[in-house]
Design a protein around this motif. Structure first.
Motif, mmCIF file in Angstrom:
data_model
loop_
_atom_site.group_PDB
_atom_site.id
_atom_site.type_symbol
_atom_site.label_atom_id
_atom_site.label_comp_id
_atom_site.label_asym_id
_atom_site.label_seq_id
_atom_site.Cartn_x
_atom_site.Cartn_y
_atom_site.Cartn_z
ATOM 1 N N LEU A 43 53.781 42.330 33.400
ATOM 2 C CA LEU A 43 52.463 42.090 34.003
ATOM 3 C C LEU A 43 51.530 41.355 33.053
ATOM 4 C CD1 LEU A 43 50.621 42.512 36.457
ATOM 5 C CD2 LEU A 43 49.926 44.705 35.469
ATOM 6 N N LEU A 44 51.569 41.704 31.770
ATOM 7 C CA LEU A 44 50.704 41.041 30.794
ATOM 8 C C LEU A 44 50.987 39.545 30.738
ATOM 9 C CD1 LEU A 44 48.611 41.090 28.509
ATOM 10 C CD2 LEU A 44 50.479 41.665 26.929
ATOM 11 N N ALA A 45 52.261 39.176 30.659
ATOM 12 C CA ALA A 45 52.624 37.749 30.602
ATOM 13 C C ALA A 45 52.187 37.022 31.863
ATOM 14 C CB ALA A 45 54.136 37.613 30.407
ATOM 15 N N THR A 46 52.339 37.665 33.019
ATOM 16 C CA THR A 46 51.929 37.062 34.293
ATOM 17 C C THR A 46 50.422 36.845 34.333
ATOM 18 O OG1 THR A 46 53.756 38.190 35.405
ATOM 19 C CG2 THR A 46 52.007 37.342 36.800
ATOM 20 N N VAL A 47 49.660 37.849 33.894
ATOM 21 C CA VAL A 47 48.198 37.755 33.913
ATOM 22 C C VAL A 47 47.715 36.652 32.976
ATOM 23 C CG1 VAL A 47 46.071 38.980 33.270
ATOM 24 C CG2 VAL A 47 47.830 40.147 34.606
ATOM 25 N N VAL A 48 48.284 36.577 31.782
ATOM 26 C CA VAL A 48 47.878 35.551 30.813
ATOM 27 C C VAL A 48 48.221 34.152 31.334
ATOM 28 C CG1 VAL A 48 48.306 34.635 28.491
ATOM 29 C CG2 VAL A 48 48.007 37.100 28.823
ATOM 30 N N GLN A 53 46.234 29.042 33.778
ATOM 31 C CA GLN A 53 46.420 28.008 34.797
ATOM 32 C C GLN A 53 45.243 27.926 35.772
ATOM 33 O OE1 GLN A 53 50.165 28.957 36.632
ATOM 34 N NE2 GLN A 53 51.389 28.092 34.968
ATOM 35 N N ARG A 54 44.752 29.101 36.221
ATOM 36 C CA ARG A 54 43.748 29.116 37.285
ATOM 37 C C ARG A 54 42.401 29.710 36.861
ATOM 38 N NH1 ARG A 54 48.399 31.354 39.324
ATOM 39 N NH2 ARG A 54 49.618 30.036 40.734
ATOM 40 N N GLY A 55 42.356 30.359 35.722
ATOM 41 C CA GLY A 55 41.130 31.044 35.325
ATOM 42 C C GLY A 55 41.042 32.413 35.984
ATOM 43 N N ALA A 56 39.875 33.051 35.890
ATOM 44 C CA ALA A 56 39.669 34.399 36.441
ATOM 45 C C ALA A 56 38.980 34.298 37.797
ATOM 46 C CB ALA A 56 38.853 35.250 35.477
ATOM 47 N N SER A 57 39.753 34.132 38.864
ATOM 48 C CA SER A 57 39.194 34.039 40.214
ATOM 49 C C SER A 57 38.929 35.436 40.771
ATOM 50 C CB SER A 57 40.152 33.292 41.143
ATOM 51 O OG SER A 57 41.344 34.026 41.310
ATOM 52 N N ASP A 58 37.970 35.527 41.687
ATOM 53 C CA ASP A 58 37.629 36.827 42.284
ATOM 54 C C ASP A 58 38.802 37.417 43.065
ATOM 55 O OD1 ASP A 58 35.121 36.736 41.220
ATOM 56 O OD2 ASP A 58 34.176 35.906 43.013
ATOM 57 N N ASP A 59 39.509 36.549 43.800
ATOM 58 C CA ASP A 59 40.663 37.028 44.582
ATOM 59 C C ASP A 59 41.767 37.553 43.665
ATOM 60 O OD1 ASP A 59 39.448 36.427 46.938
ATOM 61 O OD2 ASP A 59 40.421 34.483 47.204
ATOM 62 N N GLY A 60 42.018 36.827 42.581
ATOM 63 C CA GLY A 60 43.040 37.253 41.625
ATOM 64 C C GLY A 60 42.700 38.574 40.980
ATOM 65 N N ILE A 61 41.430 38.750 40.620
ATOM 66 C CA ILE A 61 40.981 40.007 40.008
ATOM 67 C C ILE A 61 41.096 41.163 41.001
ATOM 68 C CG2 ILE A 61 38.947 41.228 39.123
ATOM 69 C CD1 ILE A 61 38.106 38.573 37.816
ATOM 70 N N LYS A 62 40.757 40.880 42.274
ATOM 71 C CA LYS A 62 40.838 41.912 43.303
ATOM 72 C C LYS A 62 42.284 42.366 43.518
ATOM 73 C CE LYS A 62 39.068 42.894 47.920
ATOM 74 N NZ LYS A 62 38.383 42.348 49.109
ATOM 75 N N ARG A 63 43.211 41.401 43.568
ATOM 76 C CA ARG A 63 44.634 41.738 43.727
ATOM 77 C C ARG A 63 45.154 42.517 42.521
ATOM 78 N NH1 ARG A 63 45.050 36.494 45.694
ATOM 79 N NH2 ARG A 63 45.891 35.789 43.687
ATOM 80 N N PHE A 74 43.462 45.549 33.274
ATOM 81 C CA PHE A 74 43.403 44.100 33.058
ATOM 82 C C PHE A 74 42.280 43.463 33.876
ATOM 83 C CE2 PHE A 74 48.206 43.651 31.882
ATOM 84 C CZ PHE A 74 47.928 44.197 30.635
ATOM 85 N N ALA A 75 42.109 43.912 35.127
ATOM 86 C CA ALA A 75 41.066 43.360 35.999
ATOM 87 C C ALA A 75 39.678 43.604 35.406
ATOM 88 C CB ALA A 75 41.168 43.981 37.392
ATOM 89 N N ALA A 76 39.481 44.777 34.812
ATOM 90 C CA ALA A 76 38.186 45.065 34.174
ATOM 91 C C ALA A 76 37.921 44.103 33.024
ATOM 92 C CB ALA A 76 38.172 46.507 33.671
ATOM 93 N N GLY A 77 38.971 43.766 32.285
ATOM 94 C CA GLY A 77 38.810 42.803 31.196
ATOM 95 C C GLY A 77 38.507 41.404 31.721
ATOM 96 N N LEU A 78 39.211 40.977 32.760
ATOM 97 C CA LEU A 78 39.011 39.615 33.293
ATOM 98 C C LEU A 78 37.646 39.452 33.952
ATOM 99 C CD1 LEU A 78 42.541 38.853 34.804
ATOM 100 C CD2 LEU A 78 41.557 37.982 32.677
ATOM 101 N N LYS A 79 37.070 40.536 34.473
ATOM 102 C CA LYS A 79 35.715 40.459 35.047
ATOM 103 C C LYS A 79 34.689 40.094 33.982
ATOM 104 C CE LYS A 79 36.266 43.803 38.800
ATOM 105 N NZ LYS A 79 35.994 45.197 39.216
ATOM 106 N N ASN A 80 34.997 40.468 32.738
ATOM 107 C CA ASN A 80 34.065 40.218 31.625
ATOM 108 C C ASN A 80 34.582 39.142 30.681
ATOM 109 O OD1 ASN A 80 31.896 42.566 31.731
ATOM 110 N ND2 ASN A 80 33.859 43.441 32.319
#
Length: 201
Positions: A43-48, A53-63, A74-80
């Protein structure tokens, strides 16, 4: 089995209820605390990769938030992600504490059952001893009531231990699993923060 329950007397009904609750909790935690469900591999490699590639999109963070407890962290980190490293790390730590609390759900109840089952068995033993002493009269002992009192005493003690031993084993097992998952989530969350802020390759 029904004959044993009858021989054990009314105190065993409390132990039967306790045993049903313990079995239900053990099954629920065994299903919930699976590695693939809590800390999915890769999951870490996928998130990075997705972030680069796409940045931290709202839809991606929600999923990601709904994916798993590790995904929630991870989502909490990407929100910030636009904030400083310290703010991002604090957000990850807060999410990690919340995830750890969720993982520990029902474990205190299982530990309590493991602790009180022998005491409930002891209560049954005391009831049986009271019946034994109550069967003694001036004319002598009533053998039938004496045998019943001994049955109540021994069956309740044994049944209390039968519940307590597996409950304690599973409580310790699940507690160790949760501690391992929490440490792993913390390490991966720190790695995510460092990778995003370019402090790690």
């Amino acid at each position: 089995m029904f004959a044993i329950i009858q021989a054990a007397g009314w105190p065993i009904y409390f132990l039967l209820l306790t045993s049903v609750i313990a079995v239900a909790l053990i099954i629920e935690r065994a299903v919930a605390l699976r590695r693939a469900k809590i800390v999915p591999s890769g999951l870490l490699a996928t998130v990075v990769t997705d972030f680069r590639q796409r940045g931290a999109s709202d839809d991606g963070i929600k999923r990601l938030n709904a994916h798993s407890p590790l995904g929630h962290v991870f989502a909490a980190g990407l929100k910030n992600v636009k904030n400083s490293r310290e703010v991002m790390r604090e957000a990850v730590e807060e999410a990690g504490r919340a995830a750890a609390h969720d993982l520990e759900r029902f474990l205190n109840t299982l530990g309590t059952i493991a602790s009180i089952s022998p005491l409930m068995g002891l209560f049954g033993t005391v009831v049986g001893m009271i019946e034994i002493f109550g069967s003694a009269t001036g004319a002598g002992n009533n053998p039938q009531q004496l045998a019943h009192g001994i049955s109540v005493a021994l069956y309740n003690t044994g049944f209390g231990l039968i519940i307590a031993i597996p409950a304690m084993i599973f409580y310790r097992h699940f507690r160790a699993k949760v501690d391992g998952f929490v440490v792993e989530m913390e390490l991966q969350a720190v790695k995510l923060v460092e990778l995003i802020h370019g402090e790690r390759e």
